[in-house]
Design a protein around this motif. Structure first.
Motif, short mmCIF file in Angstrom:
data_model
loop_
_atom_site.label_atom_id
_atom_site.label_comp_id
_atom_site.label_asym_id
_atom_site.label_seq_id
_atom_site.Cartn_x
_atom_site.Cartn_y
_atom_site.Cartn_z
N VAL A 4 0.84 -1.20 0.00
CA VAL A 4 0.00 0.00 0.00
C VAL A 4 0.87 1.25 0.00
O VAL A 4 0.61 2.22 -0.74
CB VAL A 4 -0.95 -0.01 1.22
CG1 VAL A 4 -1.66 1.33 1.35
CG2 VAL A 4 -1.97 -1.14 1.09
N MET A 5 1.95 1.25 0.79
CA MET A 5 2.85 2.40 0.83
C MET A 5 3.54 2.62 -0.51
O MET A 5 3.69 3.76 -0.97
CB MET A 5 3.89 2.20 1.94
CG MET A 5 3.32 2.28 3.35
SD MET A 5 4.61 2.13 4.62
CE MET A 5 5.58 3.61 4.29
N ALA A 41 2.32 1.79 -3.40
CA ALA A 41 1.30 2.29 -4.32
C ALA A 41 1.07 3.78 -4.13
O ALA A 41 0.77 4.51 -5.08
CB ALA A 41 0.01 1.51 -4.13
N LEU A 42 1.23 4.26 -2.90
CA LEU A 42 1.04 5.69 -2.61
C LEU A 42 2.31 6.51 -2.83
O LEU A 42 2.31 7.72 -2.63
CB LEU A 42 0.57 5.86 -1.17
CG LEU A 42 -0.79 5.25 -0.82
CD1 LEU A 42 -1.09 5.40 0.67
CD2 LEU A 42 -1.89 5.91 -1.65
N GLY A 43 3.39 5.84 -3.22
CA GLY A 43 4.65 6.54 -3.45
C GLY A 43 5.45 6.82 -2.19
O GLY A 43 6.36 7.65 -2.21
N TRP A 44 5.15 6.13 -1.12
CA TRP A 44 5.88 6.32 0.14
C TRP A 44 7.03 5.32 0.23
O TRP A 44 7.08 4.34 -0.49
CB TRP A 44 4.95 6.13 1.33
CG TRP A 44 3.84 7.14 1.39
CD1 TRP A 44 3.72 8.29 0.65
CD2 TRP A 44 2.66 7.07 2.19
NE1 TRP A 44 2.56 8.95 0.95
CE2 TRP A 44 1.89 8.23 1.90
CE3 TRP A 44 2.18 6.17 3.13
CZ2 TRP A 44 0.67 8.49 2.52
CZ3 TRP A 44 0.96 6.43 3.75
CH2 TRP A 44 0.22 7.57 3.46
N THR A 90 9.36 7.91 5.02
CA THR A 90 8.10 8.53 5.41
C THR A 90 7.91 8.47 6.93
O THR A 90 7.28 9.35 7.52
CB THR A 90 6.93 7.83 4.71
OG1 THR A 90 7.16 7.81 3.30
CG2 THR A 90 5.62 8.54 5.00
#
Length: 401
Positions: free
Chosen positions: A215-216, A218-221, A225
């Motif tokens: 998920v991270m 996919a969000l670009g993290w 972060t």
């Protein structure tokens, strides 16, 4: 000739005389790659010595829980968040993934012609372990010692494809086998089985870590972060991974001398088939430089990964909760394979680098692979011959009762 003068005959420094006892390639090799290998094997040896302190296998449960619930999830989390793919280098992880699948299907359809392994928990264990790679333990130190940091970066990028295979695809395969066998042994409804399986998956720390990391991404993290104290905490937990795994292997391994030959046959077949697959890659990719060719040779020869064992342990935990379920995998057999795989792969990788000039072509790969596959058949042929009696020959006449 003075003893401190030697003609270095390596693939990288051929014909260089090192005076005053300075052995350039050999010195670097001993201090960087070989010594690190000895360190890893020494930790396994310490684990073997600790077996007397842990006479019962149940005593290892705490160590395995610490690995599967803390150290391994932290390592996987960091590894996934470090994934950065460049479109121009996307072929490297794809090649690694193709190799994983090639070796998996070779095991499924070709191994039976070389090794008499019956279907069951041992065969499923083999199919989980042998296609996996652990380049960080067995390959990266030698790449750094013999090649350079650029080659190491390319190997790390190729490992992304291997991580996808061992972390995700092999886990799906392990759960598929578990669910299929559970359906055959129980009579509960399909909806209750699926619900129970999903709940058990969510309860596993490794699965939660993979979901959060994906998920991270996919969000670009990435790992940056998080606050610095959280990054340091995850990093320190990840540092425990390697020594704990090696100690666990040493404490859990129970290899008998009678089984050592079978392990060498199995790993020899894996190495031989790897040489054949690499030979096909070299035919499809002509014109590669020496550094890239050596990388293509040594990376697939890495030892078996510990992560499939983590998946098998998760399945074993589910089976313990369901009384009466027969084991899907043989964990003791898996530990023995892992313990033998590291030194075996180390010897093969050292040999490839030492004879670098003579093995960097497809023909040599095919010859070496064929020889290793033939050597795996020879012991079985002697066994069959030794078991035959006069009654087994066609000219023998059976006595009437």
């Amino acid at each position: 000739m003075r003893p401190e003068y030697y003609l270095l005959n390596s693939s990288l420094n051929r014909g260089i005389i090192a005076p005053d006892g300075i052995l350039l390639t050999l010195f670097d090799f001993m201090n960087a790659a070989l010594q690190q290998t000895f360190e890893l094997l020494l930790i396994i040896g310490i684990g073997v010595l600790l077996q007397k302190k842990l006479p019962k296998k149940e005593s290892l449960g705490g160590v395995k829980t610490l690995i599967l619930s803390v150290a391994l999830p932290a390592t996987i989390f960091i590894a996934l968040l470090k994934i950065k793919l460049d479109q121009s280098l996307l072929f490297l992880p794809l090649m690694a993934l193709v190799f994983n699948f090639s070796l998996f299907f070779a095991m499924r359809y070709l191994m039976k012609f070389f090794l008499p392994i019956k279907k069951g928990s041992k065969k499923r264990t083999i199919m989980m372990l042998l296609p996996s790679l652990a380049p960080g333990l067995s390959c990266f130190p030698f790449i750094m010692a013999y090649l350079n940091e650029d080659a190491l970066a390319l190997a790390a990028l190729a490992d992304v494809g291997n991580k996808v295979f061992v972390l995700i695809l092999l886990y799906i395969l392990a759960m598929y086998w578990y669910r299929k066998r559970a359906e055959d042994q129980t009579e509960t409804s399909n909806s209750s089985k699926l619900k129970r399986l999903l709940l058990s998956l969510l309860n596993e720390p490794i699965n939660m870590v993979i979901v959060v990391a994906l998920v991270m991404l996919a969000l670009g993290w990435n790992l940056g972060t998080f606050p610095e104290f959280l990054q340091n905490t995850i990093g320190k937990l990840s540092v425990m991974m390697m020594p704990l795994v090696l100690l666990f292997i040493g404490m859990a391994v129970r290899i008998k001398w009678s089984d050592l030959g079978a392990m060498l046959q199995l790993l020899g077949w894996r190495s031989g088939m790897t040489f054949l697959i690499t030979g096909f890659f070299l035919l499809l990719l002509p014109g590669l430089g020496k550094s890239m060719t050596l990388l293509l040779l040594v990376f697939p020869q890495s030892s078996c990964s510990f992560w499939p064992f983590a998946h098998m342990s998760a399945v074993s935990a589910l089976e313990h909760k369901n009384a009466g379920t027969k084991p899907t995998f043989d964990l003791d057999y898996a530990i023995n394979i892992l313990a033998c795989s590291l030194p075996f792969s180390t010897v093969v990788i050292i040999g490839i680098f030492y004879f670098g000039d003579t093995v960097t072509n497809a023909t040599t790969c095919f010859v070496m692979g064929g020889i290793m596959l033939i050597l795996t058949i020879v012991p079985n042929a002697f066994k069959v011959k030794s078991k035959r009696t006069l009654r087994d020959f066609p000219w023998s006449v059976k006595r009437k009762a």
